[in-house]
Design an enzyme around this catalytic site. Structure first.
Site, mmCIF file in Angstrom:
data_model
loop_
_atom_site.group_PDB
_atom_site.id
_atom_site.type_symbol
_atom_site.label_atom_id
_atom_site.label_comp_id
_atom_site.label_asym_id
_atom_site.label_seq_id
_atom_site.Cartn_x
_atom_site.Cartn_y
_atom_site.Cartn_z
ATOM 1 N N HIS A 37 0.839 -1.209 0.000
ATOM 2 C CA HIS A 37 0.000 0.000 0.000
ATOM 3 C C HIS A 37 0.872 1.258 0.000
ATOM 4 C CE1 HIS A 37 -2.772 -2.980 2.064
ATOM 5 N NE2 HIS A 37 -3.556 -2.538 1.116
ATOM 6 N N GLY A 148 -2.188 -2.238 -7.556
ATOM 7 C CA GLY A 148 -1.008 -3.088 -7.447
ATOM 8 C C GLY A 148 -0.997 -4.193 -8.489
ATOM 9 N N ASP A 151 -2.339 -7.824 -7.865
ATOM 10 C CA ASP A 151 -3.678 -8.248 -8.291
ATOM 11 C C ASP A 151 -3.789 -7.961 -9.790
ATOM 12 O OD1 ASP A 151 -5.108 -8.876 -5.594
ATOM 13 O OD2 ASP A 151 -4.032 -7.025 -5.250
ATOM 14 N N SER A 186 0.628 -9.015 1.682
ATOM 15 C CA SER A 186 -0.829 -9.075 1.619
ATOM 16 C C SER A 186 -1.388 -8.884 3.015
ATOM 17 C CB SER A 186 -1.275 -10.439 1.068
ATOM 18 O OG SER A 186 -2.648 -10.650 1.348
HETATM 19 P P1 AMP Z 1 -6.160 -4.232 -0.833
HETATM 20 O O1 AMP Z 1 -6.168 -3.308 0.346
HETATM 21 O O2 AMP Z 1 -5.620 -5.601 -0.522
HETATM 22 O O3 AMP Z 1 -7.476 -4.246 -1.577
HETATM 23 O O4 AMP Z 1 -5.111 -3.639 -1.835
HETATM 24 C C1 AMP Z 1 -5.192 -2.287 -2.239
HETATM 25 C C2 AMP Z 1 -4.263 -2.072 -3.384
HETATM 26 O O5 AMP Z 1 -2.930 -2.415 -2.977
HETATM 27 C C3 AMP Z 1 -4.607 -2.951 -4.596
HETATM 28 O O6 AMP Z 1 -4.449 -2.191 -5.773
HETATM 29 C C4 AMP Z 1 -3.579 -4.040 -4.493
HETATM 30 O O7 AMP Z 1 -3.247 -4.606 -5.747
HETATM 31 C C5 AMP Z 1 -2.390 -3.298 -3.923
HETATM 32 N N1 AMP Z 1 -1.466 -4.237 -3.280
HETATM 33 C C6 AMP Z 1 -1.768 -5.198 -2.367
HETATM 34 N N2 AMP Z 1 -0.670 -5.910 -2.052
HETATM 35 C C7 AMP Z 1 0.352 -5.394 -2.791
HETATM 36 C C8 AMP Z 1 1.742 -5.697 -2.923
HETATM 37 N N3 AMP Z 1 2.313 -6.672 -2.229
HETATM 38 N N4 AMP Z 1 2.473 -4.956 -3.779
HETATM 39 C C9 AMP Z 1 1.902 -3.951 -4.506
HETATM 40 N N5 AMP Z 1 0.608 -3.613 -4.423
HETATM 41 C C10 AMP Z 1 -0.159 -4.326 -3.579
#
Ligand code: AMP
Length: 287
Positions: A37, A148, A151, A186
């Protein structure tokens, strides 16, 4: 940093930025911030004058109630991280603010959202993602939105939606941030006990085995997939899917494809994890 909970407050905030000629970046998240994030926020702060980070655990994209209930919620700590980075506004709507009584509209993108994660989690998953992201785009009206690469399918689905609906936003993809041993960061990693945390490295091991097989000249996608699955089995993990797909369409690749996305999903103990590896290969030598 301002924490905004109402749609109208966000509209006022970004309208003021727009009136001052400031570009607006949006980082959609479900919170429980980690360095992935942070990388998205850094990218947004670098490119845009005003950055809005949304924090919303979107019920519409969860298939399993237990996964939704178990999802970590750490707003105070997340707000501290965003503020320290220089984010201007955190948008933290309630479920009722996003889905008021009578809410009835759903956005879907067809086949792109029905394979891989869509097949495993059900067609409702990307419908939930598209609907909430479409709403966020309408509320924040960002110039650029940051997602990210972890995903990868989500990036493609959101790009397709933005293109098909003529949404005036650029979709920027940020490379995957990993732990020292290669595990993709994650919010679900926190659910892993020590033994499962160790086994979770199997996803990365599978991707690396696929890369090694491709670099060694193996061009039969099924043989490359078998090498990845075998490497994962060595760590005691059986994937839900492990596939070589086209990085634009997510369709299975043909032997000799030069651009390949290797995708994997697996349950490791209580967590369902995904990862991927985009590869640009040398052309296959022809006789
Ligand atoms: P989330 O809070 O899991 O829905 O993720 C929010 C954003 O952060 C999404 O665009 C994800 O793809 C991105 N994201 C989550 N994990 C990672 C990571 N390890 N590296 C880069 N981006 C990430």
């Amino acid at each position: 940093m301002r924490t905004l909970r109402a749609v109208d407050e966000v509209r006022e905030h970004v309208a003021a930025a727009g009136a001052a000629g400031r570009s607006v970046g949006l980082v959609p998240t479900m919170g429980a911030f980690h360095d992935g994030h942070v990388a998205l926020m850094h990218a947004a702060l670098e490119r845009c004058d005003e950055v809005v980070v949304s924090l919303f655990v979107n019920p519409a994209q969860f298939g399993e109630a237990a996964d939704l209930d178990a999802y970590p919620r750490t707003e105070a700590a997340d707000a501290a991280v965003a503020e320290a980075l220089g984010v201007g506004a955190l948008f933290v709507p309630s479920v009722a603010e996003m889905y008021p009584d009578g809410f009835a509209t759903t956005v879907t993108v067809g086949a792109l959202g029905e394979v891989l994660e869509g097949a495993q989690r059900g067609p409702g998953h990307f419908a939930g993602v598209c609907t909430v992201v479409c709403k966020l785009f309408a509320i924040v009206a960002p110039d650029v939105a940051f997602f990210g690469q972890k995903d990868a399918q989500q990036v493609l689905v959101v790009r397709r939606m933005a293109r098909d609906l003529n949404l005036p936003v650029e979709i920027a993809a940020v490379p995957t941030v990993r732990e020292a041993d290669g595990l993709a960061m994650s919010s679900r990693n926190g659910r892993l006990g020590p033994a499962d945390r160790e086994r979770a490295t199997a996803l990365r091991a599978g991707l690396e085995a696929a890369r090694a097989a491709l670099y060694a000249g193996e061009r039969d996608p099924r043989a490359v997939e078998a090498a990845g699955v075998a490497a994962m089995a060595g760590a005691g993990v059986t994937p839900e899917y492990f596939a070589l797909v086209d990085p634009d369409t997510l369709e299975p690749v043909h032997p000799g494809a030069q651009r390949v996305l290797v995708v994997v999903a697996a349950r490791v103990g209580p967590a369902r994890l995904i990862d991927n590896l985009p590869l640009d290969l040398e052309p296959v030598a022809t006789r």
